[in-house]
Design a protein around this motif. Structure first.
Motif, PDB file in Angstrom:
ATOM      1  N   GLN A   1       5.845   4.495 -22.250  1.00  0.00           N
ATOM      2  CA  GLN A   1       7.120   3.960 -22.867  1.00  0.00           C
ATOM      3  C   GLN A   1       6.371   2.497 -23.156  1.00  0.00           C
ATOM      4  O   GLN A   1       6.552   2.276 -24.654  1.00  0.00           O
ATOM      5  N   THR A   2       6.715   1.802 -22.765  1.00  0.00           N
ATOM      6  CA  THR A   2       7.158   0.033 -22.765  1.00  0.00           C
ATOM      7  C   THR A   2       5.814  -0.295 -22.144  1.00  0.00           C
ATOM      8  O   THR A   2       5.698  -1.758 -22.804  1.00  0.00           O
ATOM      9  N   MET A   3       4.295   0.172 -21.947  1.00  0.00           N
ATOM     10  CA  MET A   3       3.521  -0.141 -21.811  1.00  0.00           C
ATOM     11  C   MET A   3       2.763  -0.910 -20.680  1.00  0.00           C
ATOM     12  O   MET A   3       2.099  -2.824 -20.395  1.00  0.00           O
ATOM     13  N   SER A   4       4.115  -1.206 -19.620  1.00  0.00           N
ATOM     14  CA  SER A   4       4.317  -1.996 -18.695  1.00  0.00           C
ATOM     15  C   SER A   4       3.324  -1.902 -17.324  1.00  0.00           C
ATOM     16  O   SER A   4       3.156  -0.192 -17.255  1.00  0.00           O
ATOM     17  N   LEU A   5       2.154  -2.687 -16.579  1.00  0.00           N
ATOM     18  CA  LEU A   5       1.984  -2.716 -16.017  1.00  0.00           C
ATOM     19  C   LEU A   5       1.748  -3.092 -14.519  1.00  0.00           C
ATOM     20  O   LEU A   5       2.824  -4.489 -14.617  1.00  0.00           O
ATOM     21  N   LYS A   6       1.888  -2.555 -13.577  1.00  0.00           N
ATOM     22  CA  LYS A   6       2.412  -3.089 -12.198  1.00  0.00           C
ATOM     23  C   LYS A   6       1.103  -2.933 -11.135  1.00  0.00           C
ATOM     24  O   LYS A   6       0.443  -1.943 -11.387  1.00  0.00           O
ATOM     25  N   ILE A   7       1.283  -3.577 -10.242  1.00  0.00           N
ATOM     26  CA  ILE A   7       0.426  -3.970  -9.202  1.00  0.00           C
ATOM     27  C   ILE A   7       0.651  -2.962  -7.684  1.00  0.00           C
ATOM     28  O   ILE A   7       1.727  -3.053  -7.561  1.00  0.00           O
ATOM     29  N   ALA A   8      -0.269  -1.964  -7.271  1.00  0.00           N
ATOM     30  CA  ALA A   8       0.314  -0.768  -6.266  1.00  0.00           C
ATOM     31  C   ALA A   8      -0.403  -1.167  -5.231  1.00  0.00           C
ATOM     32  O   ALA A   8      -1.315  -1.051  -5.152  1.00  0.00           O
ATOM     33  N   ASP A   9      -0.625  -0.174  -3.854  1.00  0.00           N
ATOM     34  CA  ASP A   9      -1.155   0.338  -3.031  1.00  0.00           C
ATOM     35  C   ASP A   9      -1.724  -1.108  -2.934  1.00  0.00           C
ATOM     36  O   ASP A   9      -2.198  -1.395  -2.898  1.00  0.00           O
ATOM     37  N   LEU A  10      -0.899  -2.161  -2.389  1.00  0.00           N
ATOM     38  CA  LEU A  10      -0.567  -3.878  -1.463  1.00  0.00           C
ATOM     39  C   LEU A  10      -0.545  -3.049   0.139  1.00  0.00           C
ATOM     40  O   LEU A  10      -0.788  -4.631   0.554  1.00  0.00           O
ATOM     41  N   GLY A  11      -1.328  -2.185   0.319  1.00  0.00           N
ATOM     42  CA  GLY A  11      -1.550  -1.263   1.892  1.00  0.00           C
ATOM     43  C   GLY A  11      -2.608  -2.457   2.281  1.00  0.00           C
ATOM     44  O   GLY A  11      -1.990  -2.624   3.688  1.00  0.00           O
ATOM     45  N   LEU A  12      -3.596  -3.099   1.799  1.00  0.00           N
ATOM     46  CA  LEU A  12      -4.354  -3.356   2.554  1.00  0.00           C
ATOM     47  C   LEU A  12      -4.728  -5.383   2.427  1.00  0.00           C
ATOM     48  O   LEU A  12      -5.158  -5.742   2.965  1.00  0.00           O
ATOM     49  N   ALA A  13      -3.573  -5.395   1.868  1.00  0.00           N
ATOM     50  CA  ALA A  13      -3.044  -6.298   0.988  1.00  0.00           C
ATOM     51  C   ALA A  13      -2.913  -7.870   2.631  1.00  0.00           C
ATOM     52  O   ALA A  13      -2.700  -6.921   4.154  1.00  0.00           O
ATOM     53  N   ARG A  14      -3.364  -8.753   2.895  1.00  0.00           N
ATOM     54  CA  ARG A  14      -3.870  -9.724   4.138  1.00  0.00           C
ATOM     55  C   ARG A  14      -2.613 -10.890   4.033  1.00  0.00           C
ATOM     56  O   ARG A  14      -3.831 -11.389   2.547  1.00  0.00           O
ATOM     57  N   ALA A  15      -1.735 -11.295   4.355  1.00  0.00           N
ATOM     58  CA  ALA A  15      -1.111 -12.571   3.149  1.00  0.00           C
ATOM     59  C   ALA A  15      -2.598 -13.723   4.295  1.00  0.00           C
ATOM     60  O   ALA A  15      -3.677 -13.668   5.436  1.00  0.00           O
ATOM     61  N   PHE A  16      -2.941 -13.764   3.454  1.00  0.00           N
ATOM     62  CA  PHE A  16      -4.110 -15.311   3.858  1.00  0.00           C
ATOM     63  C   PHE A  16      -3.823 -16.255   4.199  1.00  0.00           C
ATOM     64  O   PHE A  16      -3.996 -17.367   3.375  1.00  0.00           O
ATOM     65  N   THR A  17      -3.163 -16.629   5.194  1.00  0.00           N
ATOM     66  CA  THR A  17      -2.916 -18.063   5.413  1.00  0.00           C
ATOM     67  C   THR A  17      -4.266 -19.135   6.085  1.00  0.00           C
ATOM     68  O   THR A  17      -5.483 -18.297   6.866  1.00  0.00           O
ATOM     69  N   LEU A  18      -4.344 -20.213   5.843  1.00  0.00           N
ATOM     70  CA  LEU A  18      -5.231 -20.633   7.201  1.00  0.00           C
ATOM     71  C   LEU A  18      -5.352 -20.764   8.039  1.00  0.00           C
ATOM     72  O   LEU A  18      -4.543 -20.493   8.638  1.00  0.00           O
ATOM     73  N   PRO A  19      -6.702 -21.016   9.014  1.00  0.00           N
ATOM     74  CA  PRO A  19      -7.984 -21.253   7.877  1.00  0.00           C
ATOM     75  C   PRO A  19      -7.899 -19.512   7.870  1.00  0.00           C
ATOM     76  O   PRO A  19      -7.449 -18.419   8.370  1.00  0.00           O
ATOM     77  N   ILE A  20      -8.992 -19.085   6.880  1.00  0.00           N
ATOM     78  CA  ILE A  20      -9.228 -17.564   6.789  1.00  0.00           C
ATOM     79  C   ILE A  20      -9.767 -17.196   7.475  1.00  0.00           C
ATOM     80  O   ILE A  20     -11.238 -17.113   8.125  1.00  0.00           O
TER      81      ILE A  20
END
Length: 302
Positions: A146-165
């Motif tokens: 309806q709104t053509m809005s897009l959202k990112i999902a499945d951040l299950g693999l996301a890692r907070a990349f704090t330094l050092p990488i």
């Protein structure tokens, strides 16, 4: 879980099954993600806790799928089951592209522009909060027709990349959207891996076909090299010392516009900046939002 009425299974997420459900009290449709907890675990595994805390933080952005609630339950065997309650979106970018592919119609240029802007905005938000997605692909970009809005999902693999990488395993991204540095075995990588994926998705929105549809890591690299030319130390310093580097066939770069003939000049320029071989030369998601390609887009409702 009496508060919800499960309707049907809509997919498998990174950590478990996803159901469409109705919240009985409000009649609202939600997506329930049932997370598999490891058999021998006492309590909730840190991977799940990490996903939940990252999602909680990122949920504030309109272009990241909203985590509404977390419910804990016991299953029949007395094991702990965690349900993540998300807002429900009726389709995803993969299905949206496929529907155009079947009819042979192109996606409208202004629709491509709006979806791309929302994607860059969501990715920039994740990156600003120290989170790499690492598995961006049309399938995990949810949409509301309806709104053509897009959202990112499945951040299950996301890692907070704090330094050092930290060293990341590179067995994770879906091949078609996988950045060349990951394919070549780089152990340290950054936000640029997501930008490469965004570029591949951009081209696919324009043509309704995957830009680099490889079926093995080698094939994937050869697809990329055929279009963009075989990389060398001049265009990408350090490339020949990456773990998986071999002597590859030598191709000269083709014109990028040949791969996306319907894309205007500004669009081709943005795409070329997203598909730079050298990760340090790749445009950032935040910078991409300021690109002239988006100048005519009405951003007030995004």
């Amino acid at each position: 879980m009496d508060a919800f009425k499960k309707l049907e299974k809509v997919g498998e997420g990174t950590y478990g099954k996803v159901y469409r459900a109705i919240e009985k009290a409000t009649g609202k449709t939600v997506a329930l993600k049932k997370t598999r907890l490891h058999e021998d675990d006492e309590g909730v595994p840190p991977t799940t806790l990490r996903e939940v805390s990252i999602l909680r933080m990122l949920s504030r952005d309109p272009h990241v799928v909203r985590l509404l609630d977390v419910k804990q339950a016991q299953n029949k065997e007395g094991k702990t089951v965690l349900y993540l309650v998300f807002e429900y979106m009726d389709t995803d970018l993969k299905k949206f592209i496929k529907s155009h592919c079947h009819t042979g119609e192109n996606i409208l240029a202004k629709t491509v522009k709006s979806l791309m802007y929302q994607l860059c905005k969501g990715v920039a938000f994740c990156h600003a909060h120290g989170v790499l997605h690492r598995d961006l692909k049309p399938h995990n970009l949810l949409m509301d027709r309806q709104t053509m809005s897009l959202k990112i999902a499945d951040l299950g693999l996301a890692r907070a990349f704090t330094l050092p990488i930290k060293k990341y395993t590179h067995e994770i991204l879906t091949l078609w959207y996988r950045a060349p540095e990951v394919l070549l075995g780089a152990t340290h990588y950054s936000t640029a891996v997501d930008v490469w994926s965004v570029g591949c998705i951009f081209a696919e929105l324009v043509t309704t076909h995957a830009l680099f549809p490889g079926d093995s890591e080698l094939q994937q690299l050869l697809h990329i090299f055929r279009l963009l030319g075989t990389p060398n130390e001049k265009v990408w310093p350090g490339v020949s010392s990456l773990v998986n580097w071999h002597e590859y066939p030598q191709w000269s770069p083709l014109s990028l516009s040949s791969a996306v003939p319907k894309l205007d000049k500004d669009g081709v320029d943005l795409l070329s900046q997203m598909l730079q071989y050298d990760p340090s030369k790749r445009i950032s998601a935040k910078k991409a939002m300021e690109h002239p390609y988006f100048d005519e887009l009405d951003k007030s409702n995004l």
